[in-house]
Each structure stands twice: as C-alpha cells, then as structure tokens.
Design a protein around this motif. Structure first.
Motif, short mmCIF file in Angstrom:
data_model
loop_
_atom_site.label_atom_id
_atom_site.label_comp_id
_atom_site.label_asym_id
_atom_site.label_seq_id
_atom_site.Cartn_x
_atom_site.Cartn_y
_atom_site.Cartn_z
N SER A 1 1.10 5.15 0.74
CA SER A 1 0.41 6.25 1.41
C SER A 1 0.25 7.43 0.46
O SER A 1 -0.73 8.17 0.55
CB SER A 1 1.20 6.68 2.65
OG SER A 1 2.53 6.99 2.29
N THR B 1 0.86 -1.18 0.00
CA THR B 1 0.00 0.00 0.00
C THR B 1 0.89 1.23 0.00
O THR B 1 1.89 1.30 0.70
CB THR B 1 -0.88 0.04 1.26
OG1 THR B 1 -0.05 0.02 2.40
CG2 THR B 1 -1.82 -1.14 1.29
N GLN C 1 -2.84 7.09 -1.59
CA GLN C 1 -4.04 7.40 -0.82
C GLN C 1 -4.22 8.90 -0.66
O GLN C 1 -5.32 9.43 -0.80
CB GLN C 1 -3.94 6.72 0.55
CG GLN C 1 -5.25 6.76 1.33
CD GLN C 1 -6.41 6.21 0.51
OE1 GLN C 1 -6.32 5.12 -0.05
NE2 GLN C 1 -7.50 6.97 0.40
N ASP D 1 -7.32 11.12 -2.03
CA ASP D 1 -8.08 11.99 -1.14
C ASP D 1 -8.15 13.41 -1.69
O ASP D 1 -9.22 14.02 -1.75
CB ASP D 1 -7.42 12.04 0.25
CG ASP D 1 -7.64 10.77 1.04
OD1 ASP D 1 -8.42 9.92 0.58
OD2 ASP D 1 -7.03 10.64 2.12
#
Lengths: 129, 129
Positions: free
Chosen positions: A5, A3, A8, A12
């Motif tokens: 960050s 994953t 993400q 967002d």
DNA sequence: TTCGCAAATGCAACAAATCGCGTTATAATT
DNA sequence: AATTATAACGCGATTTGTTGCATTTGCGAA
C-alpha cells in the motif's frame, strides 16, 4: 509479489504534481495518510519503485536526492557548483541524444531529469573561488 | 584565503588514480595521513573543492555519491535501475552535446562523469519487475 | 614582530539513511 | 478454508551526513 500500500500511496503522491520530492518530504506526506509508517518502509518502497523503473532519482545539488514519477515530463537543468543557480535546458536539446543512446544500447532510459554541473558565467569571472 | 591541508591531501588522493571515491573511502584514506581529522572537516573540504570546480560528484546508483578530480578523463555510464549493471558510453557520444550546451549557456561544464539511468534489455524482458 | 580578522577545525548534538532480524500478512496452492 | 512460502513491515542498532558553536590557526596589515 505482494502488493504494498505504501508503494501505491507514494506513486499517487508523485503523480499528483508535475514535480519532485525529497525522501523527507515523501516521508512526511505518507505520514498524513499512514501515521504509523516507519521511515525504513518508505525508503524500501522508494527502492522498489526505482527498481521497477516507475520512479527516477535526480541529484539537483541541494544535498538531498529528489524522486519523481517517470513520464511526468522531461526537464533538464544546468546547476552552478559555486552559486547553486539553476538554469533549465530545453528538452529538445537533450532528447535526440537520449534517443540515439536508446537505439544503440537497447536500454530504456528512465532519467527524465538530467542535471549537469558546471560553473556559471558570473562565477567564472570571480578572481578566486 | 587560508590554505587547508585537508583540501590538498584530498586533491592529491583523487589525483593519484583515474577513479572515484566515496566520501567514506576518502575519509578513511585521509585518516591514514591525519589520524585525528574529524569527519565534518572532510565533508567541508569536499564542499570547498566542489564549489571551486576542482572536484565533480556523481551518483552511480550505489547509494553513495562518488567524488573525482575534474580533468581525470571523461567517462560516462548507463546504469540499470533494476539489476545495477553498468555500461560505459564512449565520450565521443556525449561530448558534442556538452560543447553545444557550453556555447549556448556560457556555463563551464564540470560534470565529467555523466550517469544515465534506465532499464537494461535483459530486465525489460522480465515479465514482472 | 605583533595584532586582528576571517577561514578552517574539532567537538558534540542532531538528523538522515541503512541494515539485520523477528514478525506480520498477502497471495498462491492445495 | 487451511497451509505455506515469501514479500513487506516495524523496530532497534548502527552508520553516514549535517549543523552550531567555541577554538585554533594562517595570513595580511600595521
């Protein structure tokens, strides 16, 4: 799959507003949250998001590509190659064609921001270009 | 208006083949005829040709924009954002929409190489992306 | 032909984007 | 928990694209 960050945070960011950002704007925004992040990391993250079909790219004729979250609402534009005026085309005008192409090709169309280039009525009338 | 020899050479080059070139390819080609030409001159020349509606720009998802002479024949593509596969869409599929938009907006549409991005059937089936 | 303006060019500095490679860190497996 | 494979990352080098400014050059007017 690890994953990321950064992925993400970019998702967002793009989801917050119904709008598109250049890679430069995205880079600057990310730095407010991750001050040490490297530029190439942001580019690679954008590549991943595009490859996953989560983010679309559009060239609105400003020199820089703009990125936006898929599903953030369709909006299409006519851009004058001469005076750079931008006109919005109603989504209804385009959507039937997209649906038809999706049915025939079985592609899932990600382009949610179609840009057509042309010469606007005013610039057509200018004698020389 | 002064005549630019570089503009003419680029137009000749693009006219020779029914195909598109990246700015890098154009730059290299020009150098074979004008060995001392500066990179920025080529970019500015391309800007002029685009502004005049003689040349169109397309982003075929390879990272570099491609330039082609307007009137060199329409061809449209579906590009998979994941595996970068490229499929050609028949011009008949798109042309009616362009005509409709031209009538309603009075823009003269220059885009002769429409690129739609999506996810191809094969990539849609891959569990994770 | 000469003059003068404006467009086109070159150059150099800069900014944006890409790439290779060694390092770090996540997540699955044992 | 320790191990391992590999994805993500940072860094530096390189390539690609942009910009400001001084110079050159083509073209029209005098």
């Amino acid at each position: 799959m690890k994953t990321s960050s950064v992925d993400q945070i970019i998702a967002d960011l793009l989801g917050q507003k119904q709008y598109h950002y250049t890679s430069q704007q995205i880079f600057e925004q990310i730095r407010t949250r991750l001050p040490a992040v490297n530029r190439s990391t942001v580019y690679r993250s954008l590549d991943r998001l595009v490859s996953q079909g989560k983010v679309s790219i559009s060239d609105i004729g400003t020199g820089s590509l703009v990125y936006e979250l898929v599903g953030n609402g369709m909006h299409h534009h006519l851009v004058c190659q001469h005076c750079h005026q931008i006109i919005t085309i109603p989504a209804d005008e385009i959507n039937p064609l997209f649906s038809k192409i999706e049915q025939e090709s079985h592609f899932q169309i990600i382009t949610n921001h179609l840009i057509l280039y042309g010469i606007c009525p005013g610039c057509q009338n200018k004698k020389e270009l």
